[in-house]
Design a protein around this motif. Structure first.
Motif, PDB file in Angstrom:
ATOM      1  N   UNK A   6       0.812  -1.226   0.000  1.00 14.51           N
ATOM      2  CA  UNK A   6       0.000   0.000   0.000  1.00 14.51           C
ATOM      3  C   UNK A   6       0.842   1.272   0.000  1.00 14.51           C
ATOM      4  N   UNK A   7       2.067   1.197   0.560  1.00 17.30           N
ATOM      5  CA  UNK A   7       2.910   2.390   0.617  1.00 17.30           C
ATOM      6  C   UNK A   7       3.958   2.416  -0.495  1.00 17.30           C
ATOM      7  N   UNK A   8       3.796   1.582  -1.513  1.00 15.16           N
ATOM      8  CA  UNK A   8       4.771   1.549  -2.605  1.00 15.16           C
ATOM      9  C   UNK A   8       4.741   2.841  -3.422  1.00 15.16           C
ATOM     10  N   UNK A  75      15.178  10.746 -12.878  1.00 11.89           N
ATOM     11  CA  UNK A  75      13.921  10.883 -12.142  1.00 11.89           C
ATOM     12  C   UNK A  75      13.780   9.775 -11.104  1.00 11.89           C
ATOM     13  N   UNK A  76      14.167   8.566 -11.477  1.00 12.21           N
ATOM     14  CA  UNK A  76      14.088   7.447 -10.533  1.00 12.21           C
ATOM     15  C   UNK A  76      15.024   7.662  -9.357  1.00 12.21           C
ATOM     16  N   UNK A  82       9.619   2.113  -6.052  1.00 11.87           N
ATOM     17  CA  UNK A  82       9.706   0.668  -5.860  1.00 11.87           C
ATOM     18  C   UNK A  82       9.542  -0.068  -7.189  1.00 11.87           C
ATOM     19  N   UNK A  83       8.979   0.627  -8.177  1.00  9.08           N
ATOM     20  CA  UNK A  83       8.789   0.041  -9.503  1.00  9.08           C
ATOM     21  C   UNK A  83       8.623   1.155 -10.522  1.00  9.08           C
ATOM     22  N   UNK A 127      17.852   0.354 -13.918  1.00  8.83           N
ATOM     23  CA  UNK A 127      17.173   1.221 -12.944  1.00  8.83           C
ATOM     24  C   UNK A 127      17.191   0.667 -11.526  1.00  8.83           C
ATOM     25  N   UNK A 128      17.489  -0.610 -11.376  1.00  3.97           N
ATOM     26  CA  UNK A 128      17.590  -1.184 -10.040  1.00  3.97           C
ATOM     27  C   UNK A 128      16.269  -1.567  -9.400  1.00  3.97           C
ATOM     28  N   UNK A 129      15.176  -1.422 -10.131  1.00  6.47           N
ATOM     29  CA  UNK A 129      13.852  -1.799  -9.633  1.00  6.47           C
ATOM     30  C   UNK A 129      13.097  -2.500 -10.754  1.00  6.47           C
ATOM     31  N   UNK A 130      12.027  -3.239 -10.437  1.00  8.34           N
ATOM     32  CA  UNK A 130      11.248  -3.878 -11.495  1.00  8.34           C
ATOM     33  C   UNK A 130      10.685  -2.857 -12.479  1.00  8.34           C
ATOM     34  N   UNK A 131      10.697  -3.211 -13.758  1.00 12.07           N
ATOM     35  CA  UNK A 131      10.166  -2.338 -14.803  1.00 12.07           C
ATOM     36  C   UNK A 131       9.125  -3.113 -15.609  1.00 12.07           C
ATOM     37  N   UNK A 132       7.910  -2.603 -15.599  1.00 11.66           N
ATOM     38  CA  UNK A 132       6.837  -3.159 -16.425  1.00 11.66           C
ATOM     39  C   UNK A 132       6.693  -2.252 -17.639  1.00 11.66           C
TER      40      UNK A 132
END
Length: 203
Positions: A6-8, A75-76, A82-83, A127-132
């Protein structure tokens, strides 16, 4: 495809060139996404039920002089998401998919690669985080079109005709696709919304 809390915090990267209609899916989608990061910072109690969402429209190398991936990475680095969800127009390898499908993958995207402009990738490694990646095919290579019309199958190493073809009604399709993607992102990131809620938020 994303296990969000919920806090992502989520960054939406809306890729493409708003001055070229078939490539404007990403920039137009940006106007349909509910941006909440600043609201949650200023009014945390009011927007407690929403996830933290930011949008970046990096433009294209030809108008900014900076790689899209570099601007998204910057920007990231600022918002520490987190994503990342990347939205872009695609080049189709089949006429049957042109302006009729939406591609969703969790391996990221390379902006511009579909039309021969190979650029740095946006993915978990960069980017170091999941990318959809969400993509809509809006153009087709003329060689692919020729093979489709003659009933042939283009070989994997078929040379490009260096001509890109797009449907006559591409302007209305891009607007509709951008709204569909934007609203879908809103529904995916925020629980309990209605179409009316989103209409009110993005209007």
């Amino acid at each position: 495809m994303l296990s969000l809390r919920p806090d992502s915090t989520v960054l939406i990267a809306c890729l493409g060139n708003p001055a070229i209609t078939p490539d404007a899916v990403g920039p137009k989608c940006a106007g349909q996404v509910m941006v909440t990061r600043h609201l949650k910072e200023r009014m945390p109690d009011t927007f407690e039920a929403f996830r933290t969402v930011s949008v970046v429209c990096p433009g294209v190398l030809g108008t900014t002089g900076i790689e899209s991936a570099s601007l998204v990475a910057a920007a990231a680095d600022t918002v520490q998401p987190d994503a990342v969800i990347a939205v872009d127009a695609l080049a189709s390898r089949s006429m049957s998919r042109l302006c009729r499908t939406i591609q969703i993958c969790d391996t990221g995207i390379s902006p511009g690669s579909g039309v021969g402009n190979h650029r740095y990738a946006l993915n978990r490694e960069t980017l170091g985080v999941p990318v959809i990646a969400l993509g809509v095919p809006t153009v087709v290579d003329a060689a692919t079109l020729a093979y489709d019309l003659t009933g042939g199958q283009p070989p994997e190493d078929a040379p490009s005709a260096e001509m890109i073809v797009t449907p006559r009604d591409i302007d209305s399709f891009v607007s509709d696709a951008a709204k569909l993607l934007g609203y879908s992102i809103n529904f995916a990131l925020h629980d309990g919304l209605t179409i009316g809620d989103i209409d009110m938020f993005v209007s």
